[in-house]
Motif scaffolding. Structure first.
Motif, PDB file in Angstrom:
ATOM      1  N   GLN A  39       0.830  -1.208   0.000  1.00  0.00           N
ATOM      2  CA  GLN A  39       0.000   0.000   0.000  1.00  0.00           C
ATOM      3  C   GLN A  39       0.861   1.253   0.000  1.00  0.00           C
ATOM      4  O   GLN A  39       0.510   2.238  -0.644  1.00  0.00           O
ATOM      5  CB  GLN A  39      -0.957  -0.002   1.201  1.00  0.00           C
ATOM      6  N   GLN A  40       1.996   1.220   0.693  1.00  0.00           N
ATOM      7  CA  GLN A  40       2.895   2.375   0.706  1.00  0.00           C
ATOM      8  C   GLN A  40       3.447   2.619  -0.702  1.00  0.00           C
ATOM      9  O   GLN A  40       3.549   3.759  -1.142  1.00  0.00           O
ATOM     10  CB  GLN A  40       4.030   2.182   1.717  1.00  0.00           C
ATOM     11  N   GLY A  41       3.784   1.551  -1.400  1.00  0.00           N
ATOM     12  CA  GLY A  41       4.246   1.690  -2.785  1.00  0.00           C
ATOM     13  C   GLY A  41       3.174   2.289  -3.677  1.00  0.00           C
ATOM     14  O   GLY A  41       3.453   3.165  -4.503  1.00  0.00           O
ATOM     15  N   ASN A  42       1.932   1.818  -3.501  1.00  0.00           N
ATOM     16  CA  ASN A  42       0.806   2.382  -4.270  1.00  0.00           C
ATOM     17  C   ASN A  42       0.609   3.852  -3.937  1.00  0.00           C
ATOM     18  O   ASN A  42       0.363   4.676  -4.829  1.00  0.00           O
ATOM     19  CB  ASN A  42      -0.481   1.602  -3.981  1.00  0.00           C
ATOM     20  N   PHE A  43       0.703   4.170  -2.648  1.00  0.00           N
ATOM     21  CA  PHE A  43       0.563   5.558  -2.208  1.00  0.00           C
ATOM     22  C   PHE A  43       1.618   6.443  -2.868  1.00  0.00           C
ATOM     23  O   PHE A  43       1.312   7.528  -3.358  1.00  0.00           O
ATOM     24  CB  PHE A  43       0.658   5.649  -0.681  1.00  0.00           C
ATOM     25  N   LEU A  44       2.869   5.988  -2.882  1.00  0.00           N
ATOM     26  CA  LEU A  44       3.934   6.797  -3.476  1.00  0.00           C
ATOM     27  C   LEU A  44       3.696   7.046  -4.961  1.00  0.00           C
ATOM     28  O   LEU A  44       3.959   8.145  -5.464  1.00  0.00           O
ATOM     29  CB  LEU A  44       5.300   6.138  -3.241  1.00  0.00           C
ATOM     30  N   GLN A  45       3.177   6.045  -5.657  1.00  0.00           N
ATOM     31  CA  GLN A  45       2.839   6.242  -7.080  1.00  0.00           C
ATOM     32  C   GLN A  45       1.733   7.277  -7.225  1.00  0.00           C
ATOM     33  O   GLN A  45       1.799   8.158  -8.088  1.00  0.00           O
ATOM     34  CB  GLN A  45       2.415   4.921  -7.709  1.00  0.00           C
ATOM     35  N   THR A  46       0.712   7.171  -6.374  1.00  0.00           N
ATOM     36  CA  THR A  46      -0.403   8.132  -6.413  1.00  0.00           C
ATOM     37  C   THR A  46       0.095   9.529  -6.073  1.00  0.00           C
ATOM     38  O   THR A  46      -0.242  10.503  -6.749  1.00  0.00           O
ATOM     39  CB  THR A  46      -1.511   7.708  -5.424  1.00  0.00           C
ATOM     40  N   ARG A  47       0.898   9.617  -5.008  1.00  0.00           N
ATOM     41  CA  ARG A  47       1.442  10.907  -4.584  1.00  0.00           C
ATOM     42  C   ARG A  47       2.251  11.547  -5.701  1.00  0.00           C
ATOM     43  O   ARG A  47       2.069  12.716  -6.039  1.00  0.00           O
ATOM     44  CB  ARG A  47       2.333  10.712  -3.354  1.00  0.00           C
ATOM     45  N   ASN A  48       3.133  10.789  -6.306  1.00  0.00           N
ATOM     46  CA  ASN A  48       3.995  11.345  -7.346  1.00  0.00           C
ATOM     47  C   ASN A  48       3.206  11.721  -8.598  1.00  0.00           C
ATOM     48  O   ASN A  48       3.587  12.653  -9.310  1.00  0.00           O
ATOM     49  CB  ASN A  48       5.125  10.378  -7.668  1.00  0.00           C
ATOM     50  N   ALA A  49       2.105  11.013  -8.851  1.00  0.00           N
ATOM     51  CA  ALA A  49       1.256  11.348 -10.000  1.00  0.00           C
ATOM     52  C   ALA A  49       0.546  12.685  -9.795  1.00  0.00           C
ATOM     53  O   ALA A  49       0.107  13.305 -10.765  1.00  0.00           O
ATOM     54  CB  ALA A  49       0.240  10.235 -10.249  1.00  0.00           C
ATOM     55  N   CYS A  50       0.459  13.141  -8.559  1.00  0.00           N
ATOM     56  CA  CYS A  50      -0.177  14.434  -8.271  1.00  0.00           C
ATOM     57  C   CYS A  50       0.642  15.602  -8.804  1.00  0.00           C
ATOM     58  O   CYS A  50       0.119  16.704  -8.954  1.00  0.00           O
ATOM     59  CB  CYS A  50      -0.348  14.624  -6.762  1.00  0.00           C
ATOM     60  N   GLY A  51       1.919  15.368  -9.042  1.00  0.00           N
ATOM     61  CA  GLY A  51       2.772  16.488  -9.422  1.00  0.00           C
ATOM     62  C   GLY A  51       2.815  17.483  -8.277  1.00  0.00           C
ATOM     63  O   GLY A  51       2.924  17.094  -7.119  1.00  0.00           O
ATOM     64  N   ALA A  52       2.686  18.746  -8.581  1.00  0.00           N
ATOM     65  CA  ALA A  52       2.739  19.797  -7.566  1.00  0.00           C
ATOM     66  C   ALA A  52       1.353  20.206  -7.088  1.00  0.00           C
ATOM     67  O   ALA A  52       1.210  21.207  -6.396  1.00  0.00           O
ATOM     68  CB  ALA A  52       3.486  21.004  -8.119  1.00  0.00           C
ATOM     69  N   GLY A  53       0.325  19.431  -7.445  1.00  0.00           N
ATOM     70  CA  GLY A  53      -1.047  19.763  -7.057  1.00  0.00           C
ATOM     71  C   GLY A  53      -1.283  19.575  -5.565  1.00  0.00           C
ATOM     72  O   GLY A  53      -1.365  18.442  -5.083  1.00  0.00           O
ATOM     73  N   ASP A  99      -3.909  20.097  -3.532  1.00  0.00           N
ATOM     74  CA  ASP A  99      -5.127  19.387  -3.128  1.00  0.00           C
ATOM     75  C   ASP A  99      -4.996  17.886  -3.365  1.00  0.00           C
ATOM     76  O   ASP A  99      -5.402  17.077  -2.532  1.00  0.00           O
ATOM     77  CB  ASP A  99      -6.357  19.924  -3.872  1.00  0.00           C
ATOM     78  N   CYS A 100      -4.427  17.511  -4.476  1.00  0.00           N
ATOM     79  CA  CYS A 100      -4.213  16.104  -4.800  1.00  0.00           C
ATOM     80  C   CYS A 100      -3.257  15.469  -3.791  1.00  0.00           C
ATOM     81  O   CYS A 100      -3.500  14.356  -3.304  1.00  0.00           O
ATOM     82  CB  CYS A 100      -3.668  15.978  -6.222  1.00  0.00           C
ATOM     83  N   LEU A 101      -2.192  16.171  -3.457  1.00  0.00           N
ATOM     84  CA  LEU A 101      -1.223  15.646  -2.494  1.00  0.00           C
ATOM     85  C   LEU A 101      -1.851  15.483  -1.109  1.00  0.00           C
ATOM     86  O   LEU A 101      -1.657  14.455  -0.454  1.00  0.00           O
ATOM     87  CB  LEU A 101       0.008  16.556  -2.423  1.00  0.00           C
ATOM     88  N   VAL A 102      -2.614  16.472  -0.679  1.00  0.00           N
ATOM     89  CA  VAL A 102      -3.286  16.377   0.623  1.00  0.00           C
ATOM     90  C   VAL A 102      -4.222  15.181   0.631  1.00  0.00           C
ATOM     91  O   VAL A 102      -4.270  14.415   1.597  1.00  0.00           O
ATOM     92  CB  VAL A 102      -4.038  17.683   0.962  1.00  0.00           C
ATOM     93  N   SER A 103      -4.953  14.987  -0.445  1.00  0.00           N
ATOM     94  CA  SER A 103      -5.880  13.856  -0.543  1.00  0.00           C
ATOM     95  C   SER A 103      -5.131  12.528  -0.494  1.00  0.00           C
ATOM     96  O   SER A 103      -5.541  11.592   0.218  1.00  0.00           O
ATOM     97  CB  SER A 103      -6.691  13.954  -1.836  1.00  0.00           C
TER      98      SER A 103
END
Length: 126
Positions: A88-102, A104-108
Motif C-alpha cells: 500500500q505504501q508503494g501504491n501511495f507513493l505512485q499516487t502521490r507522485n502522479a499528483c505532481g505539484a497539485g 489538493d491532490c497531495l493532501v488527498s
C-alpha cells in the motif's frame, strides 16, 4: 583626490556594514523551508517532492505518514500485515507522485494513506 576618496569610503563602508547586518537579520528570522522526513529535500527532483519540501503542511503529513509506516513495519506485526502495508505504501507513493505539484491532490493522497495506516495501527493495537 586621496582625501575625497577617503571621504567617499568613509560614507560607503558604514552603509555596506548596515546592509550586511540587515541581510543577516533577515536570514535569521526567515523560517527554513519544510523538511520532509521520508526523503532528503536537498535531493528533491519530482514536482511532488518539491511541493512537499516547500509546504509546511505537506511536510507534516509526510512526516506523519512515514512515522506510522515505520512504526507498523518495525512493530513485529505479522508478515502478511507488513507485506500489505509495504504494498500500500508503494501504491501511495505512485499516487502521490502522479499528483505532481497539485496541493489538493497531495493532501488527498496523504489523507487516504494516513487513514489506511491508522486503521492498520489500530488493528495491531499500537
Amino acid at each position: 583626490m586621496a582625501r575625497s576618496l577617503r571621504n567617499i569610503l568613509a560614507g560607503v563602508i558604514p552603509a555596506i556594514l548596515i546592509l550586511v547586518a540587515a541581510v543577516g537579520m533577515t536570514l535569521a528570522i526567515t523560517p527554513p523551508p519544510a523538511a520532509a522526513q521520508s526523503f532528503n529535500c536537498a535531493h528533491a527532483v519530482l514536482p511532488a517532492e518539491i511541493a512537499i519540501c516547500g509546504n509546511a503542511n505537506l511536510s507534516r503529513l509526510d512526516e506523519q505518514t512515514t512515522g506510522m509506516y515505520f512504526l507498523i513495519v518495525g512493530s513485529g506485526a505479522p508478515a502478511a500485515t507488513v507485506a500489505l502495508v509495504k504494498t500500500q505504501q508503494g501504491n501511495f507513493l505512485q499516487t502521490r507522485n502522479a499528483c505532481g505539484a497539485g496541493i489538493d491532490c497531495l493532501v488527498s493522497a496523504y489523507t487516504d494513506q494516513i487513514m489506511f495506516l491508522k486503521n492498520e495501527k489500530s488493528n495491531l493495537g499500537l
